[in-house]
Design a protein around this motif. Structure first.
Motif, mmCIF file in Angstrom:
data_model
loop_
_atom_site.group_PDB
_atom_site.id
_atom_site.type_symbol
_atom_site.label_atom_id
_atom_site.label_comp_id
_atom_site.label_asym_id
_atom_site.label_seq_id
_atom_site.Cartn_x
_atom_site.Cartn_y
_atom_site.Cartn_z
ATOM 1 N N ASP A 1 -10.936 4.148 -0.332
ATOM 2 C CA ASP A 1 -9.504 3.521 -0.359
ATOM 3 C C ASP A 1 -9.456 2.407 -1.183
ATOM 4 O O ASP A 1 -10.505 2.268 -1.993
ATOM 5 C CB ASP A 1 -8.876 3.323 1.151
ATOM 6 C CG ASP A 1 -9.622 2.175 1.733
ATOM 7 O OD1 ASP A 1 -10.365 1.264 1.175
ATOM 8 O OD2 ASP A 1 -9.351 2.041 2.889
ATOM 9 N N THR B 1 -6.061 7.500 -8.404
ATOM 10 C CA THR B 1 -6.269 7.408 -7.092
ATOM 11 C C THR B 1 -7.278 8.505 -6.577
ATOM 12 O O THR B 1 -7.877 8.118 -5.638
ATOM 13 C CB THR B 1 -4.847 7.351 -6.297
ATOM 14 O OG1 THR B 1 -4.430 6.088 -6.550
ATOM 15 C CG2 THR B 1 -5.185 7.486 -4.723
ATOM 16 N N THR C 1 -10.822 8.358 -4.581
ATOM 17 C CA THR C 1 -11.132 8.692 -3.277
ATOM 18 C C THR C 1 -11.971 9.865 -3.164
ATOM 19 O O THR C 1 -12.373 10.118 -1.987
ATOM 20 C CB THR C 1 -9.759 9.236 -2.657
ATOM 21 O OG1 THR C 1 -9.091 10.310 -3.239
ATOM 22 C CG2 THR C 1 -8.549 8.199 -2.453
ATOM 23 N N GLU D 1 0.543 4.197 -4.547
ATOM 24 C CA GLU D 1 0.384 4.971 -3.504
ATOM 25 C C GLU D 1 1.302 5.475 -2.468
ATOM 26 O O GLU D 1 1.343 6.206 -1.525
ATOM 27 C CB GLU D 1 -0.966 4.733 -2.604
ATOM 28 C CG GLU D 1 -1.976 4.976 -3.879
ATOM 29 C CD GLU D 1 -3.444 4.601 -3.467
ATOM 30 O OE1 GLU D 1 -3.465 3.956 -2.174
ATOM 31 O OE2 GLU D 1 -4.261 4.255 -4.372
#
Length: 329
Positions: free
Chosen positions: A24, A57, A61, A306
């Motif tokens: 994260d 992102t 991840t 996000e």
């Protein structure tokens, strides 16, 4: 040609966002790194603005490991705008001091400096602000490719998911400029923005397919998905031919249904960047800037991104020190 360098107040090191493992936002940090050295055909750019993107992102991840694996420690960032401070051998299009915008394929733009192939840059128009210039490449080229992929024509009806997001806002404007009837799928808070930019707002939620068809009694001619596989499935369910369904994110679902997933890489060229920059400077295209953050607050920038409700682009400003408060609106 010999390498030409502009010494920047004796700064011999750069700072760059890094992560050492998938995870994260907590895996992100900013490190002091050696100043990049441009290879033949590259220039060193002192970065003034670099947008963040949802795909970054997914890479961080590990969600895109099979398609875009990371090598650790990994940098990140594709969009960039800044000032040329060093010119490598064989570069003839740019000189030290030129203001440029473009993209990096080496995950390096979330930094104070990056070495970038000259072929991936264009001169920044004087009237283009840094934040917009540093947001243009990824979202703009993805939008351009998506509109091109569905072959939208004047008078047709095209539905767009995530229509008020960073890519969606550009897609809507490009389609409207072609005389396309745009059904913009988004939350009700975006209704006015969509209407002001030439789209018909259709709020997402239950029975969305029925509401889309109610707005398009003759059927939806094409569908551009900017959110996820459920919208690719929806497009097929309401009768859109697979050849006229484009997604920039749901690659597996596109393969399953025979839809398109061309992505921004197919339109990431100097010519397309120049066309997009010209549209912005002419007032025919607007890139909304939702927030700006200094480089040290990169995790906070991604926290805002996000939430998936941002209208417009979130931009890192690497040349600014971290303020006492979080991002600026």
């Amino acid at each position: 040609m010999a390498t030409v360098r502009l010494m920047e107040t004796a700064q011999q090191r750069a700072r760059a966002v890094r992560f050492d493992r998938y995870g994260d936002r907590s895996v992100l940090y900013v490190a002091d790194v050696p100043m990049p050295i441009p290879a033949d055909g590259e220039v060193l750019v002192s970065i003034r603005a670099a947008a963040i993107n949802p795909g970054e992102t997914s890479i961080r991840t590990g969600a895109l490991h099979e398609r875009f694996p990371a090598t650790f420690p990994s940098g990140e960032g594709t969009d960039l705008a800044g000032v040329v401070t060093e010119v490598g051998a064989d570069v003839v299009d740019f000189a030290v001091g030129d203001e440029v915008l473009g993209f990096s394929w080496t995950r390096s733009s979330h930094a104070t400096h990056a070495a970038v192939p000259a072929s991936q840059l264009i001169l920044k128009p004087d009237s283009l602000d840094w934040e917009t210039a540093g947001s243009l490449a990824v979202a703009g080229c993805a939008a351009y490719a998506a509109v091109r992929a569905v072959g939208a024509q004047a008078g047709e009806t095209v539905a767009v998911s995530a229509a008020a997001g960073g890519v969606g806002g550009i897609v809507v404007q490009l389609l409207a400029a072609k005389g396309v009837r745009v059904l913009g799928i988004a939350s009700s808070s975006n209704d006015k923005w969509l209407s002001d930019h030439g789209a018909i707002a259709v709020n997402y939620g239950e029975r969305l397919g029925e509401r889309l068809l109610a707005r398009a009694p003759q059927g939806v001619d094409a569908f551009i998905d900017l959110f996820g596989p459920e919208y690719v499935e929806l497009a097929a369910a309401i009768g859109v031919p697979p050849a006229r369904i484009e997604t920039i994110i749901a690659f597996e679902k596109a393969r399953e249904l025979g839809a398109k997933a061309e992505g921004g890489a197919s339109a990431s060229t100097r010519e397309v960047l120049g066309e997009l920059a010209s549209l912005v400077t002419a007032g025919q295209l607007r890139i909304d800037i939702a927030a700006t953050y200094p480089l040290d607050d990169v995790a906070d920038a991604f926290a805002e991104l996000e939430q998936r409700h941002t209208r417009g682009k979130i931009v890192l400003l690497p040349s600014l020190p971290a303020p006492s408060s979080q991002g600026t609106q």
